[in-house]
Design an enzyme around this catalytic site. Structure first.
Site, mmCIF file in Angstrom:
data_model
loop_
_atom_site.group_PDB
_atom_site.id
_atom_site.type_symbol
_atom_site.label_atom_id
_atom_site.label_comp_id
_atom_site.label_asym_id
_atom_site.label_seq_id
_atom_site.Cartn_x
_atom_site.Cartn_y
_atom_site.Cartn_z
ATOM 1 N N ASP A 241 11.812 -8.074 -2.073
ATOM 2 C CA ASP A 241 12.632 -7.115 -1.352
ATOM 3 C C ASP A 241 14.065 -7.309 -1.854
ATOM 4 O O ASP A 241 14.408 -8.345 -2.421
ATOM 5 C CB ASP A 241 12.527 -7.304 0.165
ATOM 6 C CG ASP A 241 12.998 -6.048 0.909
ATOM 7 O OD1 ASP A 241 13.646 -5.170 0.271
ATOM 8 O OD2 ASP A 241 12.740 -5.920 2.116
HETATM 9 C C1 BGC Z 1 14.174 -2.700 2.394
HETATM 10 C C2 BGC Z 1 13.044 -2.246 1.479
HETATM 11 C C3 BGC Z 1 13.590 -1.285 0.446
HETATM 12 C C4 BGC Z 1 14.726 -1.963 -0.314
HETATM 13 C C5 BGC Z 1 15.344 -1.076 -1.368
HETATM 14 C C6 BGC Z 1 15.364 -3.227 1.617
HETATM 15 O O1 BGC Z 1 16.441 -3.473 2.456
HETATM 16 O O2 BGC Z 1 13.700 -3.705 3.278
HETATM 17 O O3 BGC Z 1 12.036 -1.635 2.227
HETATM 18 O O4 BGC Z 1 12.576 -0.874 -0.411
HETATM 19 O O5 BGC Z 1 15.742 -2.323 0.605
HETATM 20 O O6 BGC Z 1 16.062 -0.035 -0.773
#
Ligand code: BGC
Length: 840
Positions: A241
């Site tokens: 993530d």
């Molecule tokens: C989120 C993810 C997301 C990523 C990119 C993170 O803060 O938890 O679900 O894909 O950001 O935007």
């Protein structure tokens, strides 16, 4: 393992050819190049390696649309209904079509991997990203997620099933250590991931921010290498993530392939140095590179490797599909008999007699009084990384205006829960002027709303982060209402705000010691000035933001917003206006909603109450008009203290860009509301069995074990407002027969109503006796079937072996539990129609 191609055939030869191309490419890379490939080169992509014919792999959120690499309304995307709505349709085939549309969008935007689906569970209704996950039930989540992943990959685009695992709440999400026993971990939280890996073979997975049992998920050797890859045979790539990767050796040993975003990550040079220092085996780097090259081969970004999909499926109409999914997911939880109206509703009194038909669908030709701020400014999607920018949205007001005869519809605001300033959009024409330290203009960006969100290289032409010294959002504002307009800022640093030639604010927003680094992104807007303006009279506006490195975001980025709120009117007056209109109409439709500050990524909810005076509005309107229909525009459960006092309640979730058109379809009866609750709907938060989202000393104990959702309600002997699986359509069904054998249930149903309809046949199991405490009943299978009025259909529903298994913590394995089971064919968890006994 063999790929399942879009046509359902296998692609075993393709797999072998791709593996050969991957090995050949890997053999030509040196250590530095390999470690460079494992780190983002920017916010969304990996570096291209032309020397081996590898193009840059591009990723994008996800899950309701494909935003692309730019975070701006300038680059629009189709916005489908939110995941709770998709799951409410209980139809993996529909999810697959959604996936195919998203693959089409991804290809249009040059995206190879969609950062979706979110298959964490609704452990508690307070979870901030509840709207973005499917269900409280692992089986339903796994089935919908499978359809979705198959659909995206049918189009030759990868997915990252996320967030692996147990990112079920937002509080302290970067650090929280979720303490989960092996049985609930296997039976609940890992189960959807396992099902999707087995049935859809995803090309990617995203490891979560949180820890599970003391190990942060990006470093979780056991769950990633042993369970996901070892036991389940996952052969895709594992991406962190965003900003979750925190340890070079920990991450590579924990099976993390790619650290995002870049360019500053724990991989790249740091990983090459760790190999040279003898801290990491080069073979671990090779394993990760193989996984990335395999992804590239699958999506067609590696020369010499045949992509899995050479012919994408036939194009889909995004607007039409968004509308179809919206009404297929709407859940009609209440639909009482309507009251007659004397004098065709011309101010006439509502008679205290029922007229024999249900409140919905509306009778043709009658009048409707619509109220609620969300009826005009609909909340079509949830906030945070799931945000996309559709090129149009259809509000309930737009949808009903188009569907009803002229003069049949009135609208009044009634109650406006958004007491916060929001990005300047309605009535604003803005652009962003970028200057260097000498004040020379470097470039300009168009700005469809007041949000500047330039991440990485996504800057207006001619602008670089190095040269950029200030950004000025400048343009005009033409108010639609006269009165005191509030203007403000969102973000960190210095701001000068000018309205109609007058500097109304000049100051600094600094970061407090407690401020989350994401504050600039998801942070609260701050009111800076109130200015009296006249409807229709344009004024010039400007927000100047000199950039100060001290306030820089954790990534090279420029993020701030020019925010605005229209004049506030006396809340009692607004309600009184809506009541007057409701009294004069045949039917009153009230749209109630959550706001971005109530329900979004980045934080959990603290209560389930509707914000502002919306409950008062519903009560007052319902007292004035017995034919009051309430539309609930929220991604997750809200308390509805007036629910027994209104004629009908329709849950519309965050319904996507066509939500208002779909709403008109359903209210007028052109389409049936097709949804069934994917999550239990409590009457009050106090009744909900699992509500803890705040860690104690960094730990969040999943003490309830396997008892979440309806499993917990059953165990507590508590009755919710609306049960899991509940939802009404516009026809009626008889359940005629149920036969079971090991492995399947066969159910025959008849549409006993007067119109074509769709029923979700649900199969629950209950064990006659239990060697170990199990839930009182659990979902084992379901099928969505359509039948014309009077027609009967027989449907076979597989009962997977897993439905009869539990995770044995002592044996550390699945155990089949033989015995006598009651098999229930049901319209909802609370509405069993037929039962049969099965001995296994
Ligand atoms: C989120 C993810 C997301 C990523 C990119 C993170 O803060 O938890 O679900 O894909 O950001 O935007």
């Amino acid at each position: 393992m063999a790929e399942i191609s879009a046509e359902g055939g296998t692609d075993a030869g393709g797999d072998a050819a791709r593996e050969r191309a991957v090995e050949a490419a890997l053999a030509r890379l040196d250590l530095d190049t390999k470690t460079r490939l494992l780190a983002g080169q920017d916010m969304w992509s990996l570096p291209a390696l032309p020397e081996i014919g590898l193009r840059s792999l591009v990723m994008s959120d996800g899950p309701i649309g494909v935003r692309g690499v730019r975070w701006t309304a300038d680059d629009p995307s189709v916005a489908l209904p939110s995941p709770t709505a998709l799951a409410a349709a209980w139809d993996p085939a529909l999810a697959r079509r959604a996936g195919r549309l998203l693959a089409q969008e991804a290809r249009r935007k040059g995206v190879h991997v969609l950062l979706a689906p979110t298959v964490n569970l609704h452990r508690t209704p307070l979870g901030g990203r509840h709207f973005e996950a499917y269900s409280e039930d692992p089986y339903l989540t796994g089935e919908i997620g499978t359809g979705y992943v198959q659909g995206v990959q049918d189009g030759g685009v990868g997915t990252t099933v996320k967030h692996f695992v147990a990112n079920d709440a937002e509080t302290d999400r970067f650090t929280v250590d979720n303490k989960i026993a092996a049985r609930p971990l296997r039976e609940l939280y890992l189960a959807p991931f396992e099902a999707i890996v087995e049935n859809a073979r995803p090309w990617g997975i995203m490891t979560a921010y949180n820890q599970v049992n003391g190990v942060t998920m990006t470093e979780h050797h056991h769950l990633v290498n042993e369970v996901l890859r070892g036991e389940w045979g996952f052969d895709g790539f594992n991406v962190s993530d965003w900003m979750a990767a925190r340890s070079t050796t920990g991450d590579i040993e924990g099976g993390l392939d790619v650290a995002m975003p870049g360019p500053h990550t724990v991989y790249g040079e740091a990983l090459a140095a760790a190999v040279r220092a003898g801290e990491v085996e080069e073979s671990a780097v090779d394993t990760a590179v193989r996984n990335v090259l395999r992804l590239a081969a699958r999506v067609g970004a590696l020369d010499g490797a045949p992509p899995v999909v050479t012919e994408p499926p036939a194009p889909l109409d995004g607007d039409a599909l968004a509308r179809e999914i919206a009404h297929r997911g709407f859940v009609l939880v209440r639909n009482e008999e309507r009251h007659g109206v004397r004098g065709e509703a011309r101010g006439g009194a509502h008679e205290d007699v029922r007229d024999g038909s249900a409140a919905l669908p509306l009778k043709p030709g009658r009048t409707v009084a619509l109220s609620g701020a969300a009826a005009r400014d609909a909340r079509v999607l949830g906030g945070g990384s799931a945000q996309v920018f559709p090129d149009h949205t259809v509000s309930p007001l737009d949808g009903l205006t188009a569907a009803l005869r002229e003069g049949a519809l009135t609208f009044s605001i009634g109650a406006d829960p958004s007491d916060e300033l929001a990005p300047a959009e309605q009535g604003f024409t803005l652009r962003a002027v970028c200057r260097d330290a000498e004040g020379k203009v470097l470039g300009e960006g168009s700005l469809p709303n007041g949000q500047v969100q330039w991440i990485g290289d996504d800057l207006p032409a001619g602008v670089t982060h190095e040269a950029l010294a200030s950004v000025e959002v400048v343009g005009t504002f033409t108010p639609r209402e006269s009165g005191e307009h509030s203007f403000g800022t969102r973000g960190l640093g210095a701001f000068t705000l000018t309205v109609a030639g007058e500097a109304v604010f000049d100051g600094v927003q600094s970061m407090g010691p407690e401020t989350d680094p994401f504050e600039a992104f998801f942070g609260a807007p701050v009111e800076r000035a109130k200015v009296a303006l006249t409807a229709g009279e344009s004024v010039e506006v400007s927000l100047l933001h000199p950039l100060d490195k001290e306030f820089a975001a954790p990534l090279p980025a420029v993020m701030f917003s020019f925010v605005h709120l229209g004049p506030r009117r006396d809340p009692d007056e607004l309600i009184a206006e809506a009541v007057e209109a409701a009294r004069a109409a045949d039917t009153a439709v009230v749209v109630v909603a959550t706001t971005e500050r109530v329900e979004s990524e980045g934080f959990d909810r603290t209560d389930l109450a509707l914000p502002g005076r919306q409950d008062d509005l519903v009560r007052a309107v319902a007292a004035a008009n017995p034919n009051t229909v309430v539309v609930v525009n929220a991604g997750s459960p809200v308390e509805m203290p007036w629910r027994e006092d209104v004629a009908a309640i329709l849950l519309s979730w965050f319904p996507g860009q066509e939500g208002g058109a779909a709403l008109a379809d359903v209210l007028t009866g052109a389409a049936e509301p097709g949804g069934r609750l994917p999550t239990t709907w409590p009457a009050a938060l106090a009744d909900a069995p699992v509500t803890a989202t705040t860690p104690t000393d960094g730990e969040l104990a999943y003490d309830e074990g396997v008892f979440i959702g309806y499993r917990a309600w059953d165990r507590a002997g508590a009755v919710p407002a609306y049960a899991f699986g509940h939802g009404l359509g516009y026809t009626t069904w008889s359940y005629d027969s149920l036969e079971t054998t090991t492995g399947k249930a066969t159910v025959r149903i008849t549409n006993t109503g007067t119109r074509t309809g769709r029923e979700v046949v649900q199969i629950y199991l209950a064990a006659a006796s239990d060697p170990i405490e199990r839930p009182a009943r659990w979902l084992a299978g379901f099928a969505s079937v359509e039948a014309a009025a009077g027609a009967s259909v027989e449907v076979e529903i597989p009962l997977p072996r897993r439905a009869f298994e539990i995770w044995d913590e002592e044996k550390n394995d699945w155990t089949f539990v033989p015995g006598t089971y009651e098999v229930r064919a049901a319209h909802s968890l609370a509405d069993t129609r037929l039962t049969a006994t099965l001995n296994v």
